[in-house]
Scaffold this motif. Sequence first.
Motif, short mmCIF file in Angstrom:
data_model
loop_
_atom_site.label_atom_id
_atom_site.label_comp_id
_atom_site.label_asym_id
_atom_site.label_seq_id
_atom_site.Cartn_x
_atom_site.Cartn_y
_atom_site.Cartn_z
N MET B 565 0.94 -1.10 -0.06
CA MET B 565 0.18 0.25 0.14
C MET B 565 0.67 1.46 0.05
N ALA B 566 2.27 1.34 0.26
CA ALA B 566 2.97 2.27 0.20
C ALA B 566 3.81 2.48 -1.21
N GLU B 567 3.52 1.38 -1.92
CA GLU B 567 3.88 1.49 -3.29
C GLU B 567 3.00 2.18 -4.33
N PRO B 568 3.35 3.29 -4.80
CA PRO B 568 2.40 4.12 -5.92
C PRO B 568 1.76 3.09 -6.81
N MET B 569 0.60 3.43 -6.96
CA MET B 569 -0.46 2.69 -7.80
C MET B 569 0.02 3.01 -9.36
N PRO B 570 0.53 1.79 -9.87
CA PRO B 570 1.33 2.01 -11.32
C PRO B 570 0.36 2.63 -12.48
N GLU B 571 -0.88 2.44 -12.39
CA GLU B 571 -1.70 3.02 -13.67
C GLU B 571 -3.21 2.85 -13.12
N GLY B 572 -4.13 3.60 -14.07
CA GLY B 572 -5.72 3.81 -13.71
C GLY B 572 -6.09 4.84 -12.79
N PRO B 573 -7.17 5.19 -12.62
CA PRO B 573 -7.88 6.37 -11.86
C PRO B 573 -6.83 6.88 -10.67
N ILE B 574 -6.40 5.92 -10.20
CA ILE B 574 -5.66 6.47 -8.89
C ILE B 574 -4.07 6.26 -8.90
N LYS B 575 -3.45 6.42 -10.35
CA LYS B 575 -2.31 6.50 -10.70
C LYS B 575 -1.42 7.30 -9.53
N GLY B 576 -0.38 6.59 -9.23
CA GLY B 576 0.57 7.30 -8.36
C GLY B 576 0.07 7.47 -6.85
N GLU B 577 -1.01 6.87 -6.47
CA GLU B 577 -1.50 7.15 -5.12
C GLU B 577 -1.08 5.87 -4.27
#
Lengths: 80, 614
Positions: B565-577
Amino acid sequence: MQVWIRLLATYRRYAPAGYEAEGIYPVQAAPGARVADLLAALPIPPTDSFTFFVNGRHAERDQVLHEGDVVSIFPAAGGG
Amino acid sequence: MNGWHGRMLRVDLTQGSFREEVFTEEVARKYFGARGLAIRVLLGEMNPKADPLSPENRLILATGPLTSTPAPTGNRYLAIAKSPLTGALAYSNSGGVFPTMLKRSGYDLVVVEGRAEKPVYLWVDERRVELRDATRLWGRNTHETEDAIKAELGDDVTVACIGPAGENLALIAAIINDKHRAAARSGVGAVMGSKNLKAVAVRGDLKPTLYDEAAFRSVVREANTRLAADIKKGHSMRIYGTSYVPDVTNAAGVFPTFNFQLGQFEGTSRINGPTLREHFLIRHSACYGCPLACARQTEVKAEIWGEKYAGRGEGPEYETIGSLGSACGIDNMAAITKANYLCNELGLDTISIGVTIACAMEMFEKGILTEQEIGRPLPFGDADGLLELIRQAAYRQGFGDLVAQGSWRLASRYGHPELSVTAKKQEFPAYDARGLKGMGLLYATSNKGASHMAGDTAYTELFGVGKKIDGLAYEGKAQLTKHFQDLFTLIDSAGLCVFVTVRYLADPVNGYAPAQITDLINHATGADYTSESLLQAAERVYNLERLFLVKAGFSRADDTLAPRMAEPMPEGPIKGETFDLSRLLDEYYVVRGWDANGIPTRARLEELGIAEWA
């Protein structure tokens, strides 16, 4: 400009012919169009309680749309 | 007493004995409902540090004051114990028919301790109690077990039992009732197995009186009228059940995919509600007396999908689709449905085994696990591997022995605990916390580890029921999560199901206050709770549970989330989150009235009237 409407769950039935399976289809919107303008054009009964996302996030009805935005709409049912 | 029998059945399997214990109205109000009375037993009688699979652990089957009443969804029970998976608490909620019949057998709670010398099952028929030999049932799956007990006792008996997974002490084993309903999470099935208790069979027609039945029925009518109007308009939960949800979580980018590496799954339209409805649905069905009827009877036909996926049963629900499906990269709905049937028959938690196999798939693809260790290649998307490992896990055979212990123990054994998507060693349900901060805080702080059932803030952060709160915002989430934890404690304890309750018995527009829940409880029991004092009763229960965790050795150091959960989301609507727990945890402890180490302060316990338990 072109934006996308994605109708989810029971709202798929409001998609134009040929789009019911995936529920997502493009529409043309005037520059400066808002979410409310898009919603008004859909045959969703006014008494329905529904939720919508713009690009996957909750948004307000007066949010201005941009080219390529995806507006997802579904009945507010909860679940899990 | 109204709303309660005021009786719990105490069973000591070591002695082979049982007795009735009465409790007073005062106790029932102070230790509210199923979870309140249960935590009073656990805190009062067992060492919280005890081995969860030892005879000292208690297995409590608990109903609430609204179980078996006409309240919409008033038909739930909980299996409560110290969890062998997490070392924290287990309180796993189930519906079906069993909960109502458990209540009508004449007891509000059944508390089981000890360990039988040989397999037994418990038979309760309107307060006539018997321990029966279950040697010949041992090794049988849950469907065979239920059929055999009904053949012995009659068709009007309802049964909760374990399958091979619980017998073999799989830490992710469930207790299955009515063949298809599961008190699934936290290894309650293993606790039952450790006691050599194969099943609990109940029958009866003993209903506690309602304090003001006319007023009670008036509240029920009003809620049912609103629900019926929505069903008439086309309620997603009636038409699809929870299987409508993959489309929603996928649109929001929080649909667990490839062991939570991604939040959107390319195969979503093949594992969603319309697919289930078109190809597998026989008819929708209901738990006892439920006006919503969100369950689905389904069939995977051999002639269409092949013999290996063929079967008949119920489900899959959303959580099962997310865990056995997208988390494992599997877009084959026939295989997911078959895997669901197997889990119900063998007695496994679909969420934990799905996310554990997803973890194994990632370890295989990263070269941490080899084909030799697993006994087969196990890439994401391997539906047949999923089915094989479910069977192996239930019998603790081969690599399944590790799968049966959940993803945290599996990944840690190979030096990679960071690949386990868990909180307190329990697998995440199918909502990625990076896009729903309230859910992340919930998973990290819950008394039972990661669970949506411990306070599902997705109702507002995702589904927008009543109020829409931005899932990505941190502001206000400490208070929101705390409120939902207390509200869900109340729903559990009352004996209700969240599905109808949150929308039709709480007040989503006004802060999710327990509006009609309060009325129903007052009319059932004769209590005079206000919404505030009832929520405080739930908070009292929540704090007692936290005290159990503290005494078991838990503290701030355990209120953590999977490193993923500390890794940024790689893609999609919450990319980088990402999810940054440090932005919420201190505030949450302050809102709870706990110290910086997550321990309830004396002042807070005194306010709640439970300082004697510190």
